[in-house]
Design an enzyme around this catalytic site. Structure first.
Site, PDB file in Angstrom:
ATOM      1  N   ASP A   1       4.147   4.516   8.369  1.00 47.02           N
ATOM      2  CA  ASP A   1       3.438   3.618   9.284  1.00 47.02           C
ATOM      3  C   ASP A   1       4.363   3.352  10.462  1.00 47.02           C
ATOM      4  O   ASP A   1       5.544   3.070  10.268  1.00 47.02           O
ATOM      5  CB  ASP A   1       3.117   2.297   8.592  1.00 47.02           C
TER       6      ASP A   1
ATOM      7  N   HIS B   1      -0.036 -12.878  17.183  1.00 46.08           N
ATOM      8  CA  HIS B   1       0.084 -11.726  16.286  1.00 46.08           C
ATOM      9  C   HIS B   1      -0.005 -10.426  17.074  1.00 46.08           C
ATOM     10  O   HIS B   1      -0.757 -10.336  18.039  1.00 46.08           O
ATOM     11  CB  HIS B   1      -1.017 -11.747  15.224  1.00 46.08           C
TER      12      HIS B   1
ATOM     13  N   SER C   1       5.848 -10.086   3.957  1.00 39.03           N
ATOM     14  CA  SER C   1       6.682  -8.914   4.231  1.00 39.03           C
ATOM     15  C   SER C   1       7.011  -8.747   5.702  1.00 39.03           C
ATOM     16  O   SER C   1       7.826  -7.903   6.061  1.00 39.03           O
ATOM     17  CB  SER C   1       5.976  -7.659   3.725  1.00 39.03           C
ATOM     18  N   ASN C   2       6.384  -9.536   6.569  1.00 34.79           N
ATOM     19  CA  ASN C   2       6.644  -9.389   7.996  1.00 34.79           C
ATOM     20  C   ASN C   2       7.941 -10.113   8.377  1.00 34.79           C
ATOM     21  O   ASN C   2       7.948 -11.172   9.010  1.00 34.79           O
ATOM     22  CB  ASN C   2       5.465  -9.904   8.817  1.00 34.79           C
TER      23      ASN C   2
ATOM     24  N   ASP D   1       0.092   8.361  10.896  1.00 36.52           N
ATOM     25  CA  ASP D   1      -0.604   7.074  10.660  1.00 36.52           C
ATOM     26  C   ASP D   1      -1.808   6.887  11.591  1.00 36.52           C
ATOM     27  O   ASP D   1      -1.656   6.867  12.808  1.00 36.52           O
ATOM     28  CB  ASP D   1       0.448   5.965  10.897  1.00 36.52           C
TER      29      ASP D   1
ATOM     30  N   SER E   1      -0.103  -6.052  16.021  1.00 33.74           N
ATOM     31  CA  SER E   1      -0.202  -5.115  14.907  1.00 33.74           C
ATOM     32  C   SER E   1       1.125  -4.388  14.688  1.00 33.74           C
ATOM     33  O   SER E   1       1.950  -4.272  15.595  1.00 33.74           O
ATOM     34  CB  SER E   1      -1.309  -4.103  15.206  1.00 33.74           C
ATOM     35  N   GLY E   2       1.320  -3.896  13.493  1.00 32.94           N
ATOM     36  CA  GLY E   2       2.478  -3.070  13.186  1.00 32.94           C
ATOM     37  C   GLY E   2       2.207  -1.583  13.364  1.00 32.94           C
ATOM     38  O   GLY E   2       3.092  -0.754  13.118  1.00 32.94           O
ATOM     39  N   HIS E   3       0.993  -1.252  13.755  1.00 32.59           N
ATOM     40  CA  HIS E   3       0.603   0.156  13.880  1.00 32.59           C
ATOM     41  C   HIS E   3       0.364   0.512  15.341  1.00 32.59           C
ATOM     42  O   HIS E   3      -0.233  -0.265  16.092  1.00 32.59           O
ATOM     43  CB  HIS E   3      -0.677   0.430  13.088  1.00 32.59           C
TER      44      HIS E   3
ATOM     45  N   ASP F   1       0.827  -1.218   0.000  1.00 34.08           N
ATOM     46  CA  ASP F   1       0.000   0.000   0.000  1.00 34.08           C
ATOM     47  C   ASP F   1       0.861   1.268   0.000  1.00 34.08           C
ATOM     48  O   ASP F   1       0.327   2.380   0.035  1.00 34.08           O
ATOM     49  CB  ASP F   1      -1.022  -0.004   1.153  1.00 34.08           C
TER      50      ASP F   1
ATOM     51  N   ASP G   1      -7.586  -3.689 -14.447  1.00 33.99           N
ATOM     52  CA  ASP G   1      -8.193  -4.980 -14.727  1.00 33.99           C
ATOM     53  C   ASP G   1      -7.395  -5.606 -15.851  1.00 33.99           C
ATOM     54  O   ASP G   1      -7.443  -5.150 -16.987  1.00 33.99           O
ATOM     55  CB  ASP G   1      -9.660  -4.771 -15.141  1.00 33.99           C
TER      56      ASP G   1
END
Lengths: 558, 558
Positions: A164, A367, A234-235, A196, A369-371, A78, A446
């Site tokens: 972020d 888990h 990506s983590n 963020d 969060s990354g935020h 993103d 598309d």
């Protein structure tokens, strides 16, 4: 700021506010434009058939010669996913840290754009001159290494974009968020902060990535058979912790799923993953080892139908089966909208007889969060002490909550700007105001088509998806307008034809009667004939079925 | 059970296991069949265009003369929504408590079935003889009043079905769950227990409905303008608490949204709602009152696009606008899959300038679940002390968790049966085993069509929704097979035609060339012509666009 500025600084988002995704922020001073990030977004459910969505960059293309560069905060889709589309038309210098650049280059290579682009490697100490704007950076914590925030020094003052972030006091890679530089930037004075908002609705403090490592290691120790961990490719921190757990418990690791294989290879090459020699094995080798010596790292944490985990759960993966007694860890949050797919995958894993550890919230500890949550967002606000505040990176409700947080730490309500994409904030001589709008919006991709699917096409897809289509073909004579052939009725997605012969026969009669009547009344403009056929048939079908298929009358003439 | 039974008791679900929705459970002893509930399910995302889903009742229809009755546990759609379809073909006696029956009768009236059906009012003390099976009932707590559990006394032993339940120690209507009768049933001996698994993944205890009332009253007290509360219409307790909050704070209440108006009227008539005289006002009257004297009760807690709340949020409601400063309370959980719609509604309300209180989990206190959490499920297991346990009412993972809970309170693992719809459990002389399967499945309802939309139609709708359709029509001469007219190409949902003329022109040429070539090779069977056209065109379009629209070649002959 004693002398008066003739020029002003303008700040706006081309993507990323009022939505999660396709982040792209713009800071302009006079003739210098700096872009922060260039992301993509995955389509909403109502964007049928669309692959991805990118920002409309018309403004940048119209001001091509003013764009001094694109700065990238980190390597998530993103924030970088729009680059292949953007750089194709706007080949300006690109600045990114090492891992981020590695991921971007992989992407540009696949798009055959690597040769042409102007890529610059930066680190947290870099200072980049972009016309009248000078960019410097500060390290942050996030769910991917090498994330940075950006300070843009303009003649009007310093604009900070956090990227972020969270504040992780015990980060996995010992790369601490640079509190001291943030404090320094803040104490020198920040004109505007863009921060963020992802977790602005969440009270408290986001957990440390290291807490997940403890839980994963414990799971690895207790598991009597193989452990399969699904997470976002990506983590890298999470991947490292899985590798560490393998090392401690003496397991070999195999990596499956295209993006996971890709990212692990790039991150290892660039030194962001520390993989002990001989730990990684090929999927084909796992059956040669005893089950308690094996772990599997996989994509599919969102239950995506074609992902490795889903295929393993359905026993349709080419190389790896999940066996009764295996332990599956879904080490990710479920993105809103994916709940059903993830639930289905969990069900299928249970049916196989696997133990499944999946996190509804913080229950399982697999888990974080990354935020940053509310306390961290306030910490950032307090470090930066901005005059003006623009919450970014979030749905409208998140921006709103972030605005309330800013008020709670003493920022004046009138100095907080909640924007839609394209809304501009102009700051001149220390005064800010919401000014006009630049063009902004969704460009739908598309297949190979960029922007060629618009509202009409989407509306048709929606209609077709609900009740299908009926095509009515008839050949008329050029001479006397008599029916030469047909009407033939073909339906798709409406009713199952074999069981609906009576209905379609009757529909056929209605078309014939409608046309015959019109002809005897000397109505013979095609448009009129088509409209009458469509109306008569639509009415009949709705009465009979309460459905409204699309009706496509086609008249041929011989 | 000293004498041997020749017959056996058979238990199975026709809906409700491995899914949330369309609950229908069957207990059969010899020639006596008793059905518990008859619900519907809302379609999965991949059931395009489908309105609702009901259970396949083939087994019941084939054994029509054995079905002694349908017992209903409570008045939620997933327990009564299938009745209009089921009773039409299986007009057996129906047993339900007062409110449940009121809601059912409203439904049957709309389906013009009220006159023909055999409806029996029961209460918690009723005892119903259904051939060799005797049904008795016990009160439970749930998010709708008049909910009961059912004990079916069969010659083989007692089968208990809990219905949906929680244990609320401070219920709103003072109708306590009948712990004593449950204890009595349990102490006499329960052969098999079927119990609600909805919250089997949730630790602890579900909050009391009364705790929500406290929060709502507080919100009503603090709100300076109007308060709008959106909740499920059937949550009569919640509605009562909104009415109570109005009374305490001196507000008038208006009710909007069709199902809310319906349920409030039925529940008031039957005495399940206590509405002070003069409190209810028409929507048209609210603007005559000062904003702090008004509350609005509305549907739309799931962000449904056509619901009252959504239309108010978009300012497209005919009668009521939401104004800046109004307080909106979304007093409901978000059903998985609805997150985006709810989020969008919240965003729109914020944009209007409303204060929005919406519950991510327990944070806000404006909602509690109607289903018991793990501690309550264990309490039920311990009260009933069943020999055999069949978790029902839940996705597979929930049934599995519920099975683990049963193990944790001492039920033998081999006595726990996790079923798919149609799987039967047979119990004879105290021994249970998984036996064969009866026909079970989803019957899809689309408009007036019941079961006429199958996999082929759904697959076509899916295809159409992704890349649209291209219709290719050509008229050939009967005599020499020459092209008389066309090819004409019409596309819908594929590309926007005005911008794709070149592509479609080229497609046209490809069709012409393909046909001409085939003709000169004397290929003239239609099937073969169509296949060649479809292949050539599909290949070309995929190369050009990377999309695969449905291609529908139509050949006419004159």
């Amino acid at each position: 700021m004693s002398k008066k500025n003739i020029d002003k600084v303008t700040i706006f988002a081309l993507g990323g506010v009022g939505e999660i995704g396709k982040n792209m922020y713009v800071v302009q001073y006079a003739n210098d434009i700096v872009v922060v990030d260039s992301g993509l977004k995955f389509p909403d459910v109502d964007m049928l058939g669309i692959d991805v969505v990118i920002p409309d960059i018309t403004y940048l293309l119209e001001n091509k010669d003013k764009v001094r560069g694109i700065l990238i905060t980190h390597g998530h889709e993103d924030h970088i996913g729009g680059l292949p589309y953007v750089l194709k038309h706007l080949n300006v210098p690109l600045y990114a840290t090492k891992l981020t650049l590695g991921l971007i280059e992989n992407k540009l290579r696949e798009a055959n754009l690597l040769g042409e682009t102007k890529r610059h490697l930066i680190n947290a100490d870099s200072v980049i001159k972009l016309g009248s704007i000078t960019a410097s950076f500060f390290k942050t914590n996030h769910s991917i290494p090498d994330s940075v925030g950006i300070a843009l020094d303009t003649p009007e003052g310093v604009i900070v974009h956090t990227g972020d972030f969270k504040f992780d006091q015990t980060p996995v890679n010992d790369e601490y968020a640079d509190l001291h530089r943030m404090a320094e930037i803040g104490s020198k004075g920040v004109l505007a902060l863009l921060s963020d908002s992802t977790n602005a609705e969440r009270p408290g403090q986001t957990g440390s990535e290291k807490s997940v490592g403890v839980v994963i290691e414990d799971i690895f120790r207790k598991a009597k058979q193989r452990v399969i961990v699904a997470t976002f490719a990506s983590n890298i921190h999470r991947v490292q912790q899985v590798i560490d757990a393998c090392e401690v418990t003496g397991r070999k690791l195999t990596v499956i799923g295209r993006s996971m294989v890709n990212v692990v290879s790039i991150a290892s090459e660039l030194g962001y993953l520390n993989v002990p020699d001989g730990m990684l094995i090929e999927p084909e080798e796992i059956n040669r080892l005893s089950a308690d010596r094996v772990a599997i790292l996989s994509t599919g944490s969102q239950g995506e139908p074609m992902s490795a985990l889903t295929r393993m759960a359905r026993s349709t993966h080419r190389k790896v089966d999940i066996l009764p007694g295996d332990t599956v860890v879904i080490s990710a949050t479920t993105i809103p909208g994916n709940e059903r797919d993830v639930g289905r995958t969990v069900d299928e894993l249970y049916r196989i007889g696997a133990n499944v550890i999946y996190g509804s919230g913080s229950q399982t500890g697999v888990h974080v969060s990354g935020h940053g949550s509310q306390e961290e967002l306030k910490l950032m606000l307090n470090l930066m002490k901005p005059k003006f505040f623009i919450p970014v990176h979030g749905e409208y409700r998140m921006l709103r909550q972030h605005g309330l947080l800013a008020e709670s730490v003493g920022i004046d309500k009138s100095n907080i700007f909640i924007l839609d994409n394209g809304d501009t904030v102009e700051i001149q001589n220390g005064a800010a105001r919401k000014a006009g709008k630049v063009q902004a919006g969704n460009i739908l991709i598309d297949g190979l088509g960029v922007g060629d699917v618009g509202n009409i096409v989407l509306r048709d897809r929606k209609l077709l998806s609900q009740d299908g289509i009926l095509v009515v073909v008839v050949t008329l004579s050029k001479q006397d307008g008599k029916i030469m052939s047909g009407p033939d009725i073909i339906s798709r997605g409406f009713v199952y034809v074999r069981e609906s012969e009576g209905l379609l026969d009757e529909a056929n009669r209605i078309v014939t009667n409608t046309l015959t009547k019109l002809m005897s009344d000397n109505v013979n403009e095609w448009a009129s004939l088509k409209t009458h056929v469509r109306d008569a048939l639509g009415r009949f079908l709705y009465e009979q079925t309460k459905r409204r298929p699309m009706i496509l009358p086609i008249i041929m003439e011989v």
